[in-house]
Design a protein around this motif. Structure first.
Motif, mmCIF file in Angstrom:
data_model
loop_
_atom_site.group_PDB
_atom_site.id
_atom_site.type_symbol
_atom_site.label_atom_id
_atom_site.label_comp_id
_atom_site.label_asym_id
_atom_site.label_seq_id
_atom_site.Cartn_x
_atom_site.Cartn_y
_atom_site.Cartn_z
ATOM 1 N N ARG A 158 0.813 -1.209 0.000
ATOM 2 C CA ARG A 158 0.000 0.000 0.000
ATOM 3 C C ARG A 158 0.849 1.264 0.000
ATOM 4 O O ARG A 158 0.505 2.242 -0.669
ATOM 5 N N ASP B 153 -9.608 -8.590 -6.428
ATOM 6 C CA ASP B 153 -10.320 -9.251 -5.334
ATOM 7 C C ASP B 153 -10.886 -10.600 -5.761
ATOM 8 O O ASP B 153 -12.007 -10.974 -5.405
ATOM 9 N N ASP C 292 -10.065 0.539 -8.443
ATOM 10 C CA ASP C 292 -9.997 1.621 -7.458
ATOM 11 C C ASP C 292 -8.658 1.557 -6.736
ATOM 12 O O ASP C 292 -8.493 0.803 -5.782
ATOM 13 N N SER D 91 -8.342 2.313 -2.786
ATOM 14 C CA SER D 91 -8.556 1.277 -1.783
ATOM 15 C C SER D 91 -7.642 0.073 -1.974
ATOM 16 O O SER D 91 -7.757 -0.909 -1.245
ATOM 17 N N ALA D 92 -6.723 0.140 -2.950
ATOM 18 C CA ALA D 92 -5.828 -0.990 -3.206
ATOM 19 C C ALA D 92 -4.848 -1.166 -2.052
ATOM 20 O O ALA D 92 -4.203 -0.217 -1.612
ATOM 21 N N THR E 3 -8.046 -5.193 -2.682
ATOM 22 C CA THR E 3 -8.471 -3.939 -2.065
ATOM 23 C C THR E 3 -8.815 -4.170 -0.597
ATOM 24 O O THR E 3 -8.977 -5.302 -0.137
ATOM 25 N N ASN F 174 -16.335 1.483 -4.776
ATOM 26 C CA ASN F 174 -15.843 0.130 -4.514
ATOM 27 C C ASN F 174 -16.115 -0.186 -3.045
ATOM 28 O O ASN F 174 -15.688 0.562 -2.154
#
Length: 680
Positions: free
Chosen positions: A56, A113, A130, A133-134, A160, A220
């Motif tokens: 992240r 996901d 997205d 949110s990864a 995510t 998402n």
């Protein structure tokens, strides 16, 4: 410049490169890194394949989080184009696979996901990913058919957040050059057996060139319910609303000289661009105590409405309404085979897409005229697979895998003016892999592997220049990959390394050509892909780190002839044979950081005949940021980024075999962006 760097530059690069998973110099050993993209979860140093992971921090720190190249340009063997044309989408190639795509992604399996964003016919879109949110991205470089089916280049697997590791609320706002504006709101948390994460983003970009603005909204969300200590159920919702993405088109050399920021004349006259509306819902069940093993069940359903105006007069207004659904089941188990431990996975995948497609004529004033095509395209894929790791000894592991795929492609032609062009193609394909991993020290590994892969033409690549239906002369391409690699970590020097040598032979390579402004495809005989990917890193001090990735390769046609020309020995267009990305990062206490990034992209050719060359270029980027604790629960962060600091003229995309010399999509010069994030 030579097609390869000089030996001295290669040695310098080897001393300065690094994979993204290395840790701090104060650690005597790296923590265990587990990779999941190969489906059979393994520790990294037991994986006989070239795999890179991006966490992240690397995805988010000082980044806009709009395009995948922000994260993936640090992975050797991966090359991305087209970051500035949202109507065409980013083009991704891994070891040369995927470069042929005029838009979207080909030859690479994209998973988000656990849901395949790559369709049964082999194409994928990235616009609903997205990155805000990864949490993690894994990249497998090399053939992936044994793992996922219809792809030859590799796998990009994105995970995510689900709220368990990042509770709280975050509000992020960003702005920058060329009308860039973005707002992102996220909320996640855990309450009893329930956890959730919701991410909502709004993006507006005017664009560097005329006719290149974008407006996009993305939701998402994940909702997870624990059903006991070993079972869980997760629901996934992904909604995309893209009411406007304009297409500035490609320019010829004269137009580039007159003004790099202009759009192609037809793009303006026809208002070229696209609109997209997509909804996806997924449901996943996991049972970590299913008998003596683990059971994973996944299902999803998606709907996509798409309409596009291409930048040429003629059959250039097109669209479709797509229904896409699929399911998979996997069982993981550990047994003893004689006296040898065996860790294996067996599973089945199934997916179906149904596209109601149309195409209309458009005149020079942009008026939409008579229909030229009306057909239903249906693709169904089913695959069964098995893969296992046998521990021959404590340091030596043998990996074997096999997969069978059946891909059915059907066209039901409802446009009667040119006769019935309905048709059907069915492909039954076997894929296999074998690898050997030797962990000769706890944090040093050598591996070797080989594998076969296949890649069917997509529906758009089956387009028939003689009319509707299937092009009868186009067939799938087949690849045979061989790879040798080394990876490890030298604790006293805080030095980690990753080296992979690869050689790929492809039969019936699919290549594009342009006819009347439209792109069609043909099989180009045989091609060769050979190269080395280097990643090596150095934690200079507690606050300083150097990261880099170097690729040296050769991509060429072995046998390729048309009725009028031969291209044997020519380079495959659209691919630089050298890329080198390096980052020097300084981090202080808290969130204070500065990253200086350099990126070298070698020269490439734009056509099969190799008559149009595109020069190499260097880019320099800079990112800085800091954070402040406003209260025990509230934190404010800020960041600023400068892209193309030296204002280098280059192209963000090169259109292959372009008509009338229209190869070039110029990239912006120096640009700036920044943002604020409030966490509470």
């Amino acid at each position: 410049m030579n097609r390869y760097f000089t030996p001295s530059l290669l040695l310098i690069s080897s001393a300065l490169t690094t994979p993204v998973w290395a840790q701090t110099a104060t650690q005597a050993a790296l923590p265990t890194v587990e990779v999941n993209a190969p489906r059979l979860s393994r520790e990294l140093y037991a994986t006989p394949a070239a795999v890179s992971t991006i966490d992240r921090d690397a995805i988010a720190q000082g980044q806009q989080r709009v395009r995948l190249d922000e994260s993936l340009d640090r992975v050797p063997g991966v090359f991305l184009q087209n970051r500035d044309n949202f109507a065409q989408g980013q083009r991704i190639s891994i070891r040369g696979f995927g470069a042929r795509a005029p838009f979207g992604v080909r030859g690479i399996t994209v998973m988000v996901d656990g849901i395949p964003y790559t369709l049964p016919d082999g194409q994928a879109q990235l616009d609903a990913i997205d990155l805000d949110s990864a949490e993690r991205i894994e990249v497998i470089r090399g053939p992936s058919s044994v793992l996922y089916g219809n792809a030859a280049g590799g796998v990009i697997d994105i995970t995510t957040a689900d709220g368990r590791d990042n509770p709280g609320t975050r509000l992020r706002v960003g702005a920058g050059s060329d009308g860039y504006q973005k707002v992102a709101l996220q909320n996640g948390g855990v309450q009893g057996d329930w956890s959730h994460h919701i991410s909502l983003t709004a993006l507006n970009v005017d664009g560097y060139r005329e006719q290149s603005s974008t407006e996009k909204y993305l939701l998402n969300a994940k909702l997870r319910r624990e059903l006991g200590s070993d079972r869980a159920l997760t629901a996934i919702i992904n909604l995309l609303d893209n009411p406007r993405s304009e297409d500035p088109g490609a320019l010829n050399a004269r137009e580039v000289a007159e003004g790099r920021d202009q759009a192609a004349p037809n793009s303006l006259a026809l208002d070229a661009g696209q609109t997209v509306d997509q909804q996806l819902i997924g449901l996943q069940y996991e049972d970590l105590a299913a008998g003596d093993g683990e059971l994973y069940l996944k299902g999803f359903i998606a709907q996509r409405d798409f309409e596009q105006q291409l930048p040429f007069v003629g059959s250039s207004r097109l669209g479709y309404q797509r229904d896409y659904m699929g399911a998979s089941a996997e069982y993981h188990h550990e047994v003893t085979l004689g006296s040898l431990p065996l860790n294996y996975i067996v599973g089945v995948d199934a997916a179906r897409q149904k596209d109601e497609r149309f195409r209309n004529a458009v005149n020079s004033q942009g008026a939409v005229g008579e229909p030229l095509a009306d057909e239903t395209q249906t693709a169904t894929s089913t695959g069964v697979f098995a893969q296992g790791d046998i521990a021959l000894s404590e340091p030596l592991t043998l990996s074997l895998g096999a997969r069978f795929d059946r891909v059915d492609l059907d066209v039901d032609d409802d446009f009667a003016a040119d006769g019935d062009q309905s048709g059907q193609r069915t492909f039954n394909e076997w894929s296999g892999s074998a690898g050997l991993s030797y962990r000769y020290r706890p944090q040093h590994q050598a591996y070797i592997n080989t594998g076969t892969a296949f890649e069917t033409p997509t529906f758009s690549e089956f387009a028939n220049p003689a009319g509707g239906g299937f092009n009868p002369s186009v067939e799938p391409q087949k690849a045979w990959n061989r790879e040798v690699g080394l990876r490890g970590y030298i604790a006293p020097l805080a030095l980690d390394y990753d080296v992979a040598f690869f050689s790929v032979r492809v039969r019936d390579e699919l290549v594009p050509y342009d006819e009347g402004g439209r792109t069609f495809y043909q099989n180009a005989g045989d091609t060769n892909r050979d190269g080395v990917e280097l990643a090596l890193g150095w934690q200079l001090a507690d606050q300083w780190r150097l990261d880099s990735a170097l690729t040296l390769a050769r991509y060429e046609f072995d046998e390729f002839a048309t009725p009028s020309e031969r291209f044997d020995g020519n380079r495959i267009p659209g691919l630089p044979e050298q890329t080198w990305v390096s980052q020097l990062t300084w981090e202080n206490l808290g969130e204070r950081f500065a990253t200086l990034e350099t990126e070298y992209v070698g020269d490439l050719v734009a056509d099969n005949a190799n008559q149009t060359a595109v020069d190499s270029y260097w880019l320099v980027n800079l990112r800085v940021g800091d954070g402040w604790q406003l209260s025990p629960q509230t934190r404010l962060s800020a960041y600023v980024g400068l892209r193309n600091l030296l204002d280098e003229e280059h192209y963000s995309n090169v259109r292959l075999n372009g008509t009338f010399g229209r190869f070039y999509e110029p990239a912006p010069g120096r640009s700036v962006y920044g943002g604020l994030e409030l966490s509470f």
